[in-house]
Motif scaffolding. Structure first.
Motif, mmCIF file in Angstrom:
data_model
loop_
_atom_site.group_PDB
_atom_site.id
_atom_site.type_symbol
_atom_site.label_atom_id
_atom_site.label_comp_id
_atom_site.label_asym_id
_atom_site.label_seq_id
_atom_site.Cartn_x
_atom_site.Cartn_y
_atom_site.Cartn_z
ATOM 1 N N ARG A 190 13.370 -1.309 -5.339
ATOM 2 C CA ARG A 190 13.813 -2.357 -4.149
ATOM 3 C C ARG A 190 12.735 -2.469 -2.872
ATOM 4 N N LEU A 191 12.326 -1.458 -2.444
ATOM 5 C CA LEU A 191 11.508 -1.365 -1.387
ATOM 6 C C LEU A 191 10.035 -2.313 -1.688
ATOM 7 N N VAL A 192 9.584 -1.837 -2.868
ATOM 8 C CA VAL A 192 8.419 -2.736 -3.284
ATOM 9 C C VAL A 192 8.646 -4.159 -3.558
ATOM 10 N N VAL A 193 9.805 -4.618 -4.136
ATOM 11 C CA VAL A 193 9.950 -6.056 -4.140
ATOM 12 C C VAL A 193 10.297 -6.552 -2.864
ATOM 13 N N ILE A 215 3.659 1.620 2.879
ATOM 14 C CA ILE A 215 4.884 2.273 2.530
ATOM 15 C C ILE A 215 4.654 3.789 2.639
ATOM 16 N N ARG A 216 5.095 4.438 3.795
ATOM 17 C CA ARG A 216 4.838 5.809 3.723
ATOM 18 C C ARG A 216 6.042 6.538 2.979
ATOM 19 N N GLY A 248 9.312 5.294 2.990
ATOM 20 C CA GLY A 248 10.011 5.037 1.981
ATOM 21 C C GLY A 248 11.042 6.177 1.668
ATOM 22 N N MET A 249 12.394 6.020 2.074
ATOM 23 C CA MET A 249 13.319 6.774 2.126
ATOM 24 C C MET A 249 14.660 6.292 1.467
ATOM 25 N N SER A 250 15.532 6.927 0.644
ATOM 26 C CA SER A 250 16.737 6.383 0.489
ATOM 27 C C SER A 250 17.828 6.494 1.527
ATOM 28 N N PHE A 258 0.712 -1.291 -0.032
ATOM 29 C CA PHE A 258 0.096 0.108 -0.093
ATOM 30 C C PHE A 258 0.691 1.403 0.023
ATOM 31 N N ALA A 259 0.659 2.171 -1.093
ATOM 32 C CA ALA A 259 1.363 3.378 -0.954
ATOM 33 C C ALA A 259 0.616 4.177 -0.002
#
Length: 273
Positions: free
Chosen positions: A195-198, A169-170, A213-215, A116-117
């Motif tokens: 990468r995060l979604v996978v 995923i925030r 969700g951050m680098s 979920f986005a």
């Protein structure tokens, strides 16, 4: 773009909602590498289906359309809905009613994993001199952030009652490069988003997990300690852009709410009209 994965990571049919949106268009060719068939949905034109794609025009507020959309799907990447501050009726249709319709369809169709986005605007009214973890109370900065907080609660209820797993995923600021000093803390590269979604799709057990969700940015307001089990490892960083960003934005108005609170300009956006 990441290399094509080995076959154990592939899905038979993966659904991407919001595929005509900003991040949806970026993720469309990337997610195809992880499935035999990528089903794409949006209320707007998606163009022609490429090889290995299915296209379905769908309004999230239409329960019957959404129920049909999830038929035969192994997992969902839910980017659909409204992604900016908007009047309440617009938010209500896409992000509130649409979220319930999606999870009800998942329950009826036997789908057991959703990515979920959500959004950093769930906690947008924390200050920029605070570090927030994923178990701290929400502080939404508008109707948009409020709707994403609601979405996280929907995901939690469907996990507790019907064992549908979700990674919420925030998402921070997913753009080609950070545009201002705030984004030095919130930036998420497209490759790291992939990468995060996978990781969220393939982690063995997630229940309902929340992750920012951050680098791998040197400056950050978010602590993902409680989400380490997802296995996300960012490889990019906003710091390579820091000299350019700081030269472009040499000063900050420390009395500006957008510079005080993590939500930036969203804390000043007018939701009515």
């Amino acid at each position: 773009m990441l290399p094509k994965p080995a076959s154990p990571l592939r899905f038979s049919r993966l659904l991407l909602t919001g595929a005509a949106g900003y991040l949806g268009r970026e993720m469309r060719p990337r997610l195809k590498a992880y499935c035999e068939v990528l089903r794409l949905s949006d209320r707007n034109d998606l163009g022609s289906a490429a090889e290995g794609e299915e296209v379905q025009i769908t309004s999230l507020e239409n329960k019957d359309q959404v129920t049909t959309l999830l038929q035969g799907v192994n997992a969902v990447v839910h980017l659909g809905g409204i992604s900016t501050e908007q009047p309440w009726d617009t938010i209500l249709a896409g992000n509130i009613l649409g979220m319930v319709n999606l999870y009800e369809a998942a329950r009826l169709q036997g789908v057991k994993r959703i990515v979920f986005a959500s959004s950093n605007h769930v906690t947008g009214f924390y200050r920029q001199d605070e570090v927030v973890n994923t178990r701290m109370p929400p502080k939404p900065d508008g109707f948009y952030g409020l709707s994403k907080a609601f979405g996280e609660d929907v995901a939690q209820m469907y996990w507790d009652r019907w064992s549908i797993e979700t990674v919420s995923i925030r998402i921070g600021s997913s753009t080609p490069e950070p545009k201002d000093r705030r984004m030095l803390a919130t930036w998420l590269s497209f490759d790291d988003l992939e990468r995060l979604v996978v990781a969220a799709l393939t982690a063995p057990i997630v229940g309902h997990s929340i992750i920012y969700g951050m680098s791998d940015n040197q400056t950050t307001w978010w602590d993902n300690t409680h989400a380490k089990h997802i296995g996300y490892r960012p490889l990019d960083s906003s710091d390579v852009f820091r000299p350019t960003v700081e030269a472009r934005q040499q000063s900050i108005d420390k009395n500006d709410p957008a510079a005080i609170y993590q939500g930036g300009a969203f804390v000043k956006a007018t939701p009515h009209g």
